[in-house]
Design an enzyme around this catalytic site. Sequence first.
Site, PDB file in Angstrom:
ATOM      1  N   ASP A  63      -4.702   1.213  -2.057  1.00 32.11           N
ATOM      2  CA  ASP A  63      -5.262  -0.085  -1.669  1.00 32.11           C
ATOM      3  C   ASP A  63      -5.399  -0.990  -2.889  1.00 32.11           C
ATOM      4  O   ASP A  63      -5.083  -2.183  -2.825  1.00 32.11           O
ATOM      5  CB  ASP A  63      -6.638   0.108  -1.012  1.00 32.11           C
ATOM      6  CG  ASP A  63      -6.523   0.462   0.464  1.00 32.11           C
ATOM      7  OD1 ASP A  63      -5.394   0.402   1.007  1.00 32.11           O
ATOM      8  OD2 ASP A  63      -7.558   0.812   1.072  1.00 32.11           O
ATOM      9  N   GLU A  73      -5.902   7.003  -1.154  1.00 31.22           N
ATOM     10  CA  GLU A  73      -5.908   5.794  -0.327  1.00 31.22           C
ATOM     11  C   GLU A  73      -6.563   4.629  -1.063  1.00 31.22           C
ATOM     12  O   GLU A  73      -6.060   3.510  -1.035  1.00 31.22           O
ATOM     13  CB  GLU A  73      -6.633   6.046   1.004  1.00 31.22           C
ATOM     14  CG  GLU A  73      -5.914   7.006   1.948  1.00 31.22           C
ATOM     15  CD  GLU A  73      -4.466   6.618   2.207  1.00 31.22           C
ATOM     16  OE1 GLU A  73      -4.166   5.422   2.269  1.00 31.22           O
ATOM     17  OE2 GLU A  73      -3.634   7.535   2.328  1.00 31.22           O
ATOM     18  N   HIS A 112       1.465   4.388  -2.970  1.00 30.44           N
ATOM     19  CA  HIS A 112       1.492   5.855  -2.915  1.00 30.44           C
ATOM     20  C   HIS A 112       2.665   6.401  -3.709  1.00 30.44           C
ATOM     21  O   HIS A 112       2.561   7.428  -4.385  1.00 30.44           O
ATOM     22  CB  HIS A 112       1.624   6.338  -1.462  1.00 30.44           C
ATOM     23  CG  HIS A 112       0.343   6.280  -0.705  1.00 30.44           C
ATOM     24  ND1 HIS A 112      -0.824   6.823  -1.177  1.00 30.44           N
ATOM     25  CD2 HIS A 112       0.038   5.749   0.508  1.00 30.44           C
ATOM     26  CE1 HIS A 112      -1.781   6.631  -0.291  1.00 30.44           C
ATOM     27  NE2 HIS A 112      -1.284   5.971   0.737  1.00 30.44           N
ATOM     28  N   HIS A 129       0.843  -1.206   0.000  1.00 33.07           N
ATOM     29  CA  HIS A 129       0.000   0.000   0.000  1.00 33.07           C
ATOM     30  C   HIS A 129       0.882   1.261   0.000  1.00 33.07           C
ATOM     31  O   HIS A 129       0.655   2.177  -0.798  1.00 33.07           O
ATOM     32  CB  HIS A 129      -0.916  -0.027   1.223  1.00 33.07           C
ATOM     33  CG  HIS A 129      -1.656   1.252   1.462  1.00 33.07           C
ATOM     34  ND1 HIS A 129      -2.948   1.460   1.036  1.00 33.07           N
ATOM     35  CD2 HIS A 129      -1.261   2.413   2.067  1.00 33.07           C
ATOM     36  CE1 HIS A 129      -3.319   2.688   1.374  1.00 33.07           C
ATOM     37  NE2 HIS A 129      -2.314   3.295   2.006  1.00 33.07           N
ATOM     38  N   GLU A 130       1.894   1.278   0.874  1.00 35.49           N
ATOM     39  CA  GLU A 130       2.779   2.455   0.929  1.00 35.49           C
ATOM     40  C   GLU A 130       3.526   2.644  -0.392  1.00 35.49           C
ATOM     41  O   GLU A 130       3.673   3.764  -0.886  1.00 35.49           O
ATOM     42  CB  GLU A 130       3.786   2.320   2.078  1.00 35.49           C
ATOM     43  CG  GLU A 130       3.160   2.372   3.469  1.00 35.49           C
ATOM     44  CD  GLU A 130       2.345   3.632   3.701  1.00 35.49           C
ATOM     45  OE1 GLU A 130       2.762   4.716   3.260  1.00 35.49           O
ATOM     46  OE2 GLU A 130       1.259   3.527   4.304  1.00 35.49           O
TER      47      GLU A 130
END
Length: 422
Positions: free
Chosen positions: A367, A363, A283, A279-280
């Site tokens: 995801d 977000e 980004h 997930h990070e």
Amino acid sequence: MYSLAFSILFVSFIILTLIVRFWLASRQIRHVLTHRSAVPAEFAEKIPLAAHQKAADYTIARTKLGLVSLLVSTGMLIAFTLLGGLQWLSLHVFQLTGPGMTYQLALLAAFTVISGLIDLPLDYYKQFNLEQRFGFNKMTPGLFFADMLKGALLAAVIGLPLIWLVLTLMEKSGALWWFYAWAVWSGFQLLMMVLYPTVIAPLFNKFTPLEDAALKQRIEGLMERVGFASKGLFVMDGSKRSAHGNAYFSGFGANKRIVFFDTLLSRLQPQEIEAVLAHELGHFKLKHIIKRIAMMFALSLGFLALLGYLKNQLWFYTGLGVDPLLLPAQGNDAMALLLFMLVLPVFTFLFGPLTSLSSRKHEFEADAFAAKHSQAADLVSALVKMYEDNASTLTPDPLHSAFYDSHPPASVRIRHLHAAAA
Ligand SMILES: [Zn+2]
């Protein structure tokens, strides 16, 4: 005339902000209380009722403390501006320092120290009462004050030269000073992105290379799959201060490092850690971070241009309780900066939901990225654990959440993840 109009506008925005924030907080408290008696069906098997009720109580306690803090900061804002606090402070500082740069820097420093002292009791209460009560505080008062002193020292060492440079530009570089100041400010921000992970964060926490070989291999496999190069994987002793867990990555360019809180590693399974990291990385890969930085630079350019205009308007000072004619000749720059930083949040507060909206969009995208490059089910189980451990409410008021939250509510997020997995 203009100055009275500006005062009225300022007060109207303060009142509007207070009304909106109290209204949202009361909605949040009511919503959380209504859902306190039962775990939402979709989480019923994973989260015990006691944890759900702890999250409800923690959310309500934090919301209430937020309101107290709002009242204090609003009172302080009015005292400093309309009630003449800044005028009083500047005259007293001037008596001590005489005119010139020393006066300007001293004024800014004095303001920073005073507002820090006013915030101190609430900060202390938050850490040693609220966080303590819910089992999150791991700090001793000694560490709390050591952090505070270190922070203040660091702010002086880094902040004073920067402010000196900006004030010098304001004074000497002519009508386009705000543009040069913006360039300095942006360069400073970029520099901090390099220095923060390598120089500043280690002053407060210990960072050790991740040693778990199996986990390391798993993470390196993920980084290879998504094409991400990093300067290393580190574990941070977050447990020194708080039981809240997190993972982030910092730095940019060749300097990127991934940081896991030890509190997170101890709670999550390897595949869950991989999903959180995916997930990070999402980004990063989806350019959210670059976009956020670009947005920040564009906004600060706009705000500095606005300050470039306001600085020369008499009503900007008199409307906020300061008579520039009583100030030393070169003192207006520091005063303009102070007033601007003080009142800007009052006028931008209502735009907050736009930031939240764009953040929540990111977000969802991160995801989806994680679901694609690791397992959605692992991210879901990691999220559930993190919600439980952090006592984050599963049942926020939808409007409160839309206004403030950078992340979508748990249930919405997990529904999206299940859809991505199907
Ligand atoms: Zn995220």
